[in-house]
Design a protein around this motif. Structure first.
Motif, PDB file in Angstrom:
ATOM      1  N   ARG A   1      -9.128   4.353  -0.803  1.00 47.35           N
ATOM      2  CA  ARG A   1      -8.573   4.650   0.529  1.00 47.35           C
ATOM      3  C   ARG A   1      -9.624   4.326   1.577  1.00 47.35           C
ATOM      4  NH1 ARG A   1      -4.977  10.126  -0.938  1.00 47.35           N
ATOM      5  NH2 ARG A   1      -3.937   9.129  -2.724  1.00 47.35           N
ATOM      6  N   ASN A   2      -9.230   3.478   2.512  1.00 47.56           N
ATOM      7  CA  ASN A   2     -10.171   2.936   3.492  1.00 47.56           C
ATOM      8  C   ASN A   2     -10.307   3.921   4.647  1.00 47.56           C
ATOM      9  OD1 ASN A   2     -11.869   1.266   4.850  1.00 47.56           O
ATOM     10  ND2 ASN A   2     -10.435  -0.430   5.045  1.00 47.56           N
ATOM     11  N   GLU A   3     -10.943   5.042   4.338  1.00 46.60           N
ATOM     12  CA  GLU A   3     -11.035   6.138   5.300  1.00 46.60           C
ATOM     13  C   GLU A   3     -12.470   6.633   5.377  1.00 46.60           C
ATOM     14  OE1 GLU A   3      -8.094   8.681   3.568  1.00 46.60           O
ATOM     15  OE2 GLU A   3      -6.428   7.665   4.564  1.00 46.60           O
ATOM     16  N   GLY A   4     -12.664   7.752   6.054  1.00 45.49           N
ATOM     17  CA  GLY A   4     -14.008   8.260   6.291  1.00 45.49           C
ATOM     18  C   GLY A   4     -14.681   8.794   5.040  1.00 45.49           C
ATOM     19  N   ILE A   5     -15.997   8.988   5.151  1.00 49.85           N
ATOM     20  CA  ILE A   5     -16.819   9.554   4.084  1.00 49.85           C
ATOM     21  C   ILE A   5     -17.373  10.878   4.583  1.00 49.85           C
ATOM     22  CG2 ILE A   5     -18.901   9.246   2.692  1.00 49.85           C
ATOM     23  CD1 ILE A   5     -18.506   6.240   2.892  1.00 49.85           C
ATOM     24  N   ASP A   6     -17.166  11.926   3.801  1.00 51.25           N
ATOM     25  CA  ASP A   6     -17.759  13.215   4.132  1.00 51.25           C
ATOM     26  C   ASP A   6     -18.005  13.985   2.852  1.00 51.25           C
ATOM     27  OD1 ASP A   6     -15.325  14.383   3.357  1.00 51.25           O
ATOM     28  OD2 ASP A   6     -14.575  14.493   5.420  1.00 51.25           O
ATOM     29  N   ARG A   7     -18.215  15.278   2.956  1.00 50.60           N
ATOM     30  CA  ARG A   7     -18.593  16.099   1.806  1.00 50.60           C
ATOM     31  C   ARG A   7     -17.579  16.038   0.673  1.00 50.60           C
ATOM     32  NH1 ARG A   7     -17.955  21.213  -0.338  1.00 50.60           N
ATOM     33  NH2 ARG A   7     -16.228  21.663   1.065  1.00 50.60           N
ATOM     34  N   SER A   8     -16.293  15.870   1.006  1.00 51.86           N
ATOM     35  CA  SER A   8     -15.258  15.903  -0.028  1.00 51.86           C
ATOM     36  C   SER A   8     -14.433  14.623  -0.095  1.00 51.86           C
ATOM     37  CB  SER A   8     -14.325  17.098   0.196  1.00 51.86           C
ATOM     38  OG  SER A   8     -13.683  17.005   1.459  1.00 51.86           O
ATOM     39  N   HIS A   9     -14.874  13.563   0.609  1.00 46.78           N
ATOM     40  CA  HIS A   9     -14.135  12.293   0.605  1.00 46.78           C
ATOM     41  C   HIS A   9     -15.070  11.127   0.284  1.00 46.78           C
ATOM     42  CE1 HIS A   9     -11.425  14.812   3.061  1.00 46.78           C
ATOM     43  NE2 HIS A   9     -10.472  14.027   2.608  1.00 46.78           N
TER      44      HIS A   9
ATOM     45  N   ASP B   1      -1.659 -11.404  -0.112  1.00 47.83           N
ATOM     46  CA  ASP B   1      -2.546 -10.271   0.090  1.00 47.83           C
ATOM     47  C   ASP B   1      -2.201  -9.187  -0.930  1.00 47.83           C
ATOM     48  OD1 ASP B   1      -3.907 -11.403   2.164  1.00 47.83           O
ATOM     49  OD2 ASP B   1      -2.750 -10.406   3.745  1.00 47.83           O
ATOM     50  N   LEU B   2      -3.225  -8.511  -1.422  1.00 50.93           N
ATOM     51  CA  LEU B   2      -3.056  -7.376  -2.316  1.00 50.93           C
ATOM     52  C   LEU B   2      -3.852  -6.200  -1.761  1.00 50.93           C
ATOM     53  CD1 LEU B   2      -3.386  -9.097  -5.815  1.00 50.93           C
ATOM     54  CD2 LEU B   2      -1.279  -8.245  -4.747  1.00 50.93           C
ATOM     55  N   TYR B   3      -3.493  -5.006  -2.219  1.00 51.36           N
ATOM     56  CA  TYR B   3      -4.089  -3.784  -1.693  1.00 51.36           C
ATOM     57  C   TYR B   3      -4.683  -2.969  -2.835  1.00 51.36           C
ATOM     58  CZ  TYR B   3      -1.196  -5.141   2.247  1.00 51.36           C
ATOM     59  OH  TYR B   3      -0.630  -5.844   3.269  1.00 51.36           O
ATOM     60  N   GLY B   4      -5.895  -2.446  -2.594  1.00 56.13           N
ATOM     61  CA  GLY B   4      -6.459  -1.523  -3.557  1.00 56.13           C
ATOM     62  C   GLY B   4      -5.554  -0.310  -3.691  1.00 56.13           C
ATOM     63  N   ARG B   5      -5.322   0.113  -4.920  1.00 57.47           N
ATOM     64  CA  ARG B   5      -4.357   1.189  -5.185  1.00 57.47           C
ATOM     65  C   ARG B   5      -4.696   2.452  -4.397  1.00 57.47           C
ATOM     66  NH1 ARG B   5      -3.935   2.450 -11.321  1.00 57.47           N
ATOM     67  NH2 ARG B   5      -6.129   2.954 -11.055  1.00 57.47           N
ATOM     68  N   ILE B   6      -3.727   2.920  -3.614  1.00 54.66           N
ATOM     69  CA  ILE B   6      -3.861   4.203  -2.926  1.00 54.66           C
ATOM     70  C   ILE B   6      -3.551   5.335  -3.891  1.00 54.66           C
ATOM     71  CG2 ILE B   6      -2.902   5.656  -1.100  1.00 54.66           C
ATOM     72  CD1 ILE B   6      -2.429   3.137   0.530  1.00 54.66           C
TER      73      ILE B   6
ATOM     74  N   PRO C   1       0.841  -1.202   0.000  1.00 57.69           N
ATOM     75  CA  PRO C   1       0.000   0.000   0.000  1.00 57.69           C
ATOM     76  C   PRO C   1       0.879   1.256   0.000  1.00 57.69           C
ATOM     77  CG  PRO C   1       0.115  -0.902   2.212  1.00 57.69           C
ATOM     78  CD  PRO C   1       0.921  -1.822   1.334  1.00 57.69           C
ATOM     79  N   THR C   2       1.429   1.628  -1.148  1.00 51.54           N
ATOM     80  CA  THR C   2       2.349   2.751  -1.237  1.00 51.54           C
ATOM     81  C   THR C   2       1.854   3.764  -2.257  1.00 51.54           C
ATOM     82  OG1 THR C   2       3.647   1.598  -2.919  1.00 51.54           O
ATOM     83  CG2 THR C   2       4.341   1.327  -0.630  1.00 51.54           C
TER      84      THR C   2
END
Length: 511
Positions: free
Chosen positions: A259-267, A229-234, A211-212
């Motif tokens: 990117r396995n992060e939060g969801i908001d108005r711009s993400h 294991d493989l990672y979705g492209r960051i 994950p780079t």
């Protein structure tokens, strides 16, 4: 033409009624789901070609057309009726009269529902009120809408339903379609921009062994055949720079990142980026290219350099404003009488004191670079409405950026902010493999201290750099956020056709 009244009946009852209509259509001997309908024109082409013609011109030179679309409205008037149908972009009227079509066709018409797809053949004319219309000679049934379409007069306003059922949103709201047409136009123009400047469009892996490429939490999956294991492209950055090593001097990619992060108005966890790299250039070249690209997109897509976004007026005239990160913190500091100095913003203890005065969260274990970055985000980021390049990023925040020749605490990097959002990120690339090795090791140390977004060491990338990479500059632009600004969309979900949502709750589950 009178407007139909709003249908308040139960959707389940409507569906059963539509199924009965479908059975009756089949009993007429009509193929209910035919394979094809030959069109002479789309509805949009009919409007473009015939709207300029007067009623007299259409009557003097009769033209027969074949068009198809979804029924938008039906207005019955005894033995005649008007049908309005649409290709999704434009709406056109059809006039049909019982004594001018055969009995099976009129029987078919009486069984049509809103949302059904039909094909029409007839001559072009204008009604007494001057509306361009098709005078139907024949009618073909193409598909039944078993569910009633969203109410075309009262709209589809539940935001969650709009995102979850984008197909229904597109049926009900033509403005939504225009947003995605503009998005497609922007991507076409971006490709043309880089192709005209000698860049080669490439494709890099979406599933990667590490994950780079950026600092973010990844999505993880498993490859059964390889048992890895493989990672979705960051981000595609390290692969694109491998191509610079291999001899491609100008490359770009329009790519999907995860990117396995939060969801908001711009993400959104899945999003679209433009990234490009050019050998023998540096970040000042990127600044000029970015201004040219974005100001050109605004002019070509919107037709003017000044746009409205939310309650703000944004001017895309060149050159865009520039501030260093420290200057931005000082400029937007809430207490104009008591503000930090440039030197305060490079010292950990001073930074913590100033962060406390504005109640900015502090992570004690991080150094001055991370603290300055956190303070900038807290104080300044939302204030950057006009296009503004933020420069002079701390070394700690930039594991892939080349160190500034003027001050070793900083790197030659910028981010472009518009409407309070980061739109672009560009910098001079590290081409010293030993320096890059040290930066990766520093990232590994941060990960050990609890920073889950810190990068891992990509040893193959170090090996690639060891073959030699020329001076290079590279940049990424967030396509989704740029579309938000150019279409005056409030949320990133408004510009992604199928944004991520929680699963629907089963009806009656109470869960």
């Amino acid at each position: 033409m009178t407007e139909p009244t709003r249908d308040e009946s139960d959707p389940n009852d409507q569906q059963q009624e539509r199924l009965r209509s479908l059975e009756q259509i089949a009993r007429l001997g009509v193929q209910v789901y035919p394979h094809k309908f030959d069109r002479s024109h789309t509805i949009g082409e009919i409007i473009e070609q015939f709207e300029p013609k007067t009623a007299q011109e259409l009557e003097a030179s009769p033209v027969v057309v074949r068009a198809a679309g979804r029924i938008h409205a039906i207005n019955k008037m005894g033995k005649a009726a008007f049908i309005r149908f649409t290709d999704g972009a434009e709406v056109l009227q059809v006039y049909i009269k019982s004594n001018e079509v055969d009995e099976p066709t009129w029987s078919l018409f009486k069984l049509l529902d809103l949302g059904d797809f039909i094909g029409v053949e007839g001559r072009m004319f204008r009604t007494r009120t001057g509306e361009l219309s098709i005078h139907a000679q024949s009618l073909a049934f193409l598909a039944k809408a078993l569910l009633p379409p969203p109410d075309k007069y009262y709209g589809l306003h539940d935001i969650e339903i709009r995102y979850r059922q984008r197909y229904a949103d597109l049926i009900a709201n033509r403005e939504v379609r225009r947003v995605f047409e503009k998005r497609a136009q922007m991507i076409r123009l971006i490709r043309s921009f880089f192709d005209a400047r000698g860049y080669i469009e490439v494709e890099t892996p979406m599933l990667t062994p590490l994950p780079t490429g950026a600092t973010a939490r990844p999505f993880v999956t498993h490859h059964n055949a390889l048992d890895i294991d493989l990672y979705g492209r960051i981000a595609p950055e390290l692969y694109l720079k491998r191509l610079i090593v291999g001899g491609f001097e100008k490359v770009y990619e329009i790519n999907r990142n995860f990117r396995n992060e939060g969801i908001d108005r711009s993400h959104n966890p899945e999003f679209t980026m433009l990234e490009w790299y050019e050998a023998y250039s540096e970040y000042e070249d990127l600044v000029k290219l970015t201004e040219e690209l974005i100001s050109g997109l605004v002019e070509q897509v919107c037709g003017k350099p000044v746009l409205r976004y939310n309650e703000s007026t944004i001017d895309f005239s060149r050159p865009f404003r520039r501030l260093t990160m420290r200057e931005a913190v000082i400029h937007y500091w809430p207490d104009k009488e008591n503000r930090p100095t440039l030197e305060h913003l490079t010292d950990s203890e001073a930074l913590k004191r100033w962060m406390k005065t504005v109640n900015c969260p502090i992570v004690d274990k991080f150094g001055p670079g991370h603290l300055l970055g956190a303070l900038f985000e807290f104080v300044s980021e939302n204030q950057l409405v006009q296009p503004t390049f933020i420069t002079e990023f701390p070394l700690d925040l930039s594991p892939l950026s080349k160190m500034s020749e003027k001050d070793s605490r900083f790197v030659d990097r910028f981010e472009l902010f518009i409407a309070g959002m980061e739109i672009a990120n560009g910098f001079c690339e590290i081409n010293d493999p030993l320096d890059q090795q040290r930066r990766f090791e520093a990232q590994l140390h941060q990960r050990e201290m609890g920073d889950e977004e810190a990068m891992l060491i990509d040893r193959d990338y170090i090996r690639a750099l060891s073959y030699g990479m020329p001076p290079t500059a590279g940049e990424g632009i967030g396509i989704d956020r740029l579309v938000m600004v150019l279409t005056d969309s409030r949320s990133i979900r408004d510009v992604i056709l199928f944004p991520h949502m929680r699963p629907e709750k089963p009806e009656g589950s109470g869960q």
